[in-house]
Enzyme design. Sequence first.
Site, mmCIF file in Angstrom:
data_model
loop_
_atom_site.group_PDB
_atom_site.id
_atom_site.type_symbol
_atom_site.label_atom_id
_atom_site.label_comp_id
_atom_site.label_asym_id
_atom_site.label_seq_id
_atom_site.Cartn_x
_atom_site.Cartn_y
_atom_site.Cartn_z
ATOM 1 N N LYS A 82 0.995 -1.535 0.440
ATOM 2 C CA LYS A 82 -0.316 0.294 -0.302
ATOM 3 C C LYS A 82 1.530 1.320 -0.007
ATOM 4 O O LYS A 82 2.098 1.156 0.521
ATOM 5 C CB LYS A 82 -0.792 0.185 1.089
ATOM 6 N N SER B 196 -9.373 1.600 3.221
ATOM 7 C CA SER B 196 -8.964 2.157 2.175
ATOM 8 C C SER B 196 -8.022 1.920 1.336
ATOM 9 O O SER B 196 -7.216 2.234 0.439
ATOM 10 C CB SER B 196 -7.609 3.535 2.704
ATOM 11 N N SER C 130 -9.759 -0.713 6.910
ATOM 12 C CA SER C 130 -9.703 -0.539 5.597
ATOM 13 C C SER C 130 -8.966 -1.644 5.523
ATOM 14 O O SER C 130 -8.047 -1.010 3.986
ATOM 15 C CB SER C 130 -8.383 0.837 5.596
#
Lengths: 486, 477
Positions: free
Chosen positions: A79, A154, A178
Site C-alpha cells: 500500500k 482505503s 481499511s
Amino acid sequence: MDITKYTALEIGQMIKDKKLTVRDAVLSVCEKIEKTDGKINAYIRVEKEKALIKADEIQKKIDEGTLTSPLAGVPIAIKDNICTKGTETTCASKILGGFIPPYNATAIEKIEDAGMIVIGKTNMDEFAMGSTSETSYYGAVKNPWNTDKVPGGSSGGSAAAVASAEAVCALGSDTGGSIRQPASYCGVTGFKPTYGTVSRYGLIAYASSLDQIGPLAKDVSDCAALLDIIAGHDNHDATSSDREYPSFLASLDGDIKGKKIGVPRQWFEKGLDPDVKKAVLCVADTLKSLGAEIVDVDLDFIDYVIPTYYIIATAEASSNLSRFDGVKYGYRAQNVNSVDDLFSKTRSEGFGKEVQKRILLGTFVLSSGYYDAYYRKALKMKRMIVEGFENAYKKCDVLLCPAAPTTAPKIGESLKDSMKMYLSDVYTVSVNLAGLPGLTVPCGFDGDGMPIGAQLIGPQYSDADVLNVGYAYQSHTDYHKHTKEV
Amino acid sequence: MWETVIGLEVHVELSTKTKIFCGCSTAFGAKPNTQCCPVCMGLPGALPIFNGEVLRYATMAAIAFNCEISKTSVFDRKNYFYPDLPKAYQISQLYFPIGKNGKVPIKVGDTEKVIRIHEMHMEEDAGKLIHSEYDNETYPDYNRCGVPLIEIVSEPDFRSSAEVIAYLQKIKSICEYLGISDCKMQEGSMRVDINLSVRKKGEETFGTRTETKNINSFRAIEHAIEHESARQIDAIESGERIIQQTRHWNEDKRSSYAMRSKENAQDYRYFPEPDLLPLVVTDEYIESVRASLPEMAESRKQRFMSDYALSDYDASLLTASLHTAELFEKTLSKINMPKEIANWIIVPLQKLLNERGKTLDDVSLDPDNFAEVISKVTSGKINRASGMEILEAMVEAGGKIDVDGYIKEHSMEAIDDDGLIVDTVRKIVGANPASVAEYKGGKTKVLGFFVGQVMKELKGKANPAKVNEAILKELSK
C-alpha cells in the site's frame, strides 16, 4: 508459467522446490498487471525493473540456502502509505508527489529480510481517508468483480490487486476497517492484527492510536505466513508490543471444538443488507458444524462507534497531516507572498476534498473550548467500547459479525453521500478503537454476484486464535477460492 | 507607588549526548542539517522514541527545584505551523508535566525570598531559520530539532529585575552543579520569556500582563524589564489600557514591539501524543536519582567553610558558580593555600572577568597554570604585580599560557642572587648613614625606606623576602 492462481505459500514452495524461479514469479505477476491494471487501477507504481534485480539477488540467496522463510522469493504489493526506501511513496496524494523516502518502514525491512519481492505500490484512498478508494489523486480503483463498483477502502488497491491476481498477496493498513472492508468487497482474506503487533514505523500516519499494518491475501494461511514475517517488537515504535509471538502459521490446526463464537445480535438489525446478514449467519452454522458453540452476546455501543471513531481519528489526523506544508518535501504551491500563504496554498492545492474535510473536523474537535465536548468525550466513549468488548469476551472467545453492512456500492455513489460512506464502517471501527485483531473471510455472494465477507474479532493478542477460526472455516468452504477473470 | 509583577518561563537545554526522541547528536555548532534523521526531521512515517537519559536529567532538576514529581507524566502535542518545526507540532507536556509546585530560594542583598515553581515539563526544541544575505532566502537548519528542553514556569512572584536575575543565576547554578545544562543564554541553551504586569502598590489583583520574548543575555533581561515596566506605567498614566499580547525584545534598539495579541493568539490544540506511552516513574527510581545527585552549592559552601576555614562570605562567592568552585578545588589540589587561592579568585580574577563582561563559563582557566602563578608569587619567584599581569594574559589567552615563557619574555624573574642583593643592600645602607642612625634610634619605620631604595636599584625584581632579610642583617651589624 502463470502463477497467478496459486497462493503465496504455494509459490514459495514451488520456488523452494526449484519448479519456479523468483524471476519468473515476478515476470508472471508483472505480466498480469500489464494486462489487467488498465481496467482496475490497483497500482500507483509498478517497480518491475527493481523487482527483477531483487529477484536475482534473492534467487542466489535461496540457492545458497540462506533464506528459509516459506515466502522467500514471493512477490508482494505494498500500500502506498508504507515507506519504501528509494521508491516514491505518496499516500495517493498530490501533496506527497515526488516524496522518495530515505528509509524503509520496519514492515518493509522485514519483508525484504524474508526475501519477498516488492512489486509495486498500491492505490488507496488519499491518506487512507475513505472507504471506497475513490479519493486517490491517481484515480479511483475498480472492483475486479464488477468494474462499475468500488473495491472498498482505503486499502482498495491492495484488495483489488489480490482479487484480480495482479498480486499474490499485499500489505495494507487498517485504521477503521481499511483492510477488512475492502477484503470483504473484493472477496479476499484480510487481517488487522492487535494494535502493537506490527511496527508502525514508516507507515505514514492517519490516526496513530488506531493505525495498524496487516496482510491481504488469498487465504488465512497466507495471512498467517505474512504476519509471521511482519509481527514483532520494534525499537523504533514505542507503541509496538514487546511480546514474543509463536508462529501464527504453525498454530493453524483448524481445531475449533468447544470454541465459543459470540454473535452480537444488535449488530444484525437495522441497516444490514439481507444477503449479507444471511451469509454471515451461515458462517455461524458452519462453525457450529465444526464443533464451535454459538452464543448470543450483548454489544450495545454500536450506535456510538461512528462518532467516536470520527472524532478521534480526525483529531489525530489533523495533527499528523500538519507536517505536509510545502517546506521540506512533496508538493509546494508557487506564487506565494508569505510563509503562511505558502502553508495555506500548498495545503489547499495539495490535499483532496475528503482529506481537507477530515483535517477541518479534527482541528475543530481539538480547538480550545471544544476539546472537552468532543475529544475528551470520545476518549471516554473509547474506554466504554473497550469495556464492552471485555464483557463480551467473558462469554465467548471470538465474535462473528459482518465486515460491512452491504456489498460494494457503485463508483460515485458514496462520494455523493459521505454520511452513508461513514456508516459503512460501522462494523469495523470499534475493533480499531479497542485495538483488537479482526479478520475478514469471504463467505458468499449477493444476488448480483458480489462477494460478502464475514468478520471474526478476538480479544487483544488472540490473533492466532482468530486466524485459526478463519482457517477452520476456509478448510470447509471454498468462497475464498472463487475468482473472477477481469 | 507602582509595583512590577513578573513571572518567568525559562527554557533550559539539557546536555544529554543524544536528542530526546532519536539518536542524533545534540552538539552545538555543527554544519546545518548534519545532525538529523527521519525522526527529528519529522519525515512521514517516522516515530519518536523517548530517551531515558532525558527523564533522569529532568528528574534531577525537579528534585533540585523542590518539585512534586508526577508518578505518571504524559507527552502532549502542541500544534502550530512554522518552518522550523518540521512535524508542525512540538512534543511537550501540558496536562501531566513531570514536576509541579516547586520552590527555589533566592537572595537579593541580604533579603531572602522563595520563588514558587508552578510546573516543570520536558519538551523538544525546534530548529532554526537561517536567513541568507547572499540570495535573500531563508533556510531551515534542523540540527536543533529534538534537542531536549525543560521548561520551568514560575508563579508571578518577582517584584524587581534584581530578583529575576538572582533567580536565573540560581537556576543556572543548579543546572551546572547537576551537570544537566551549561545554561548559556548567548548560545540559546537558556531562554527566558518574561510575563510582566504593573499595579499600584497594595493592590490585590494583578494587572493585564504582556509576554516579552527574544531576550538573549542577563543584561537584556534587566533592560527589557525596566523598559516594559515603564511602558506599561506610562500607558496607564496616560489613560490607556494594557493589551494582553506577546512582545518581541530588540536589545540593540532597547525597545520591543507587539508580535500578536490575545485575540489572534495561537490555539495550540494540545492533545495526548499517541506515538508515546505515558511515562511512569517509581518511588525507587526517584530515590535512586536523588541518591545520585552531585554535591550542590549549599553543601559545598559548608564544606569549604569547615575544611578550608574560609569565611561565609568567601565560601558563598566561591560556590555560587560550579566553575568557580571547581577552579578553587582543582587549584587547591596543586598548592595547599586555600585563603590565598580564594583571594586570587575573588579579587583580581573576578575583576579581570568583570572588565571583559565574561565569566568562568567563557574562560576556562587552567587550574595548573593558575596554581603555578600563585605559587610563583608566594614563593617570591615573581612579585605580586607580575603575577597579576600574567593572570591577565591568561584570561586574554582564553585560560592558559606558558607561564615560564611569559616570565622570561617579560624579564619578570625576581633577583634571587644573594650576592647581588647583599651588595646592593650594603651600598644603600652605606649611602644613608642618617637613616641608619634613625633605625638604630628605634625608628623601625625607616626599614620601608631601605626596602624601597633596594627595590628601586634592582628595578623591582628582587625577592622581597630576601631583601628584607639582608637589610635586617646589615642594619644589625
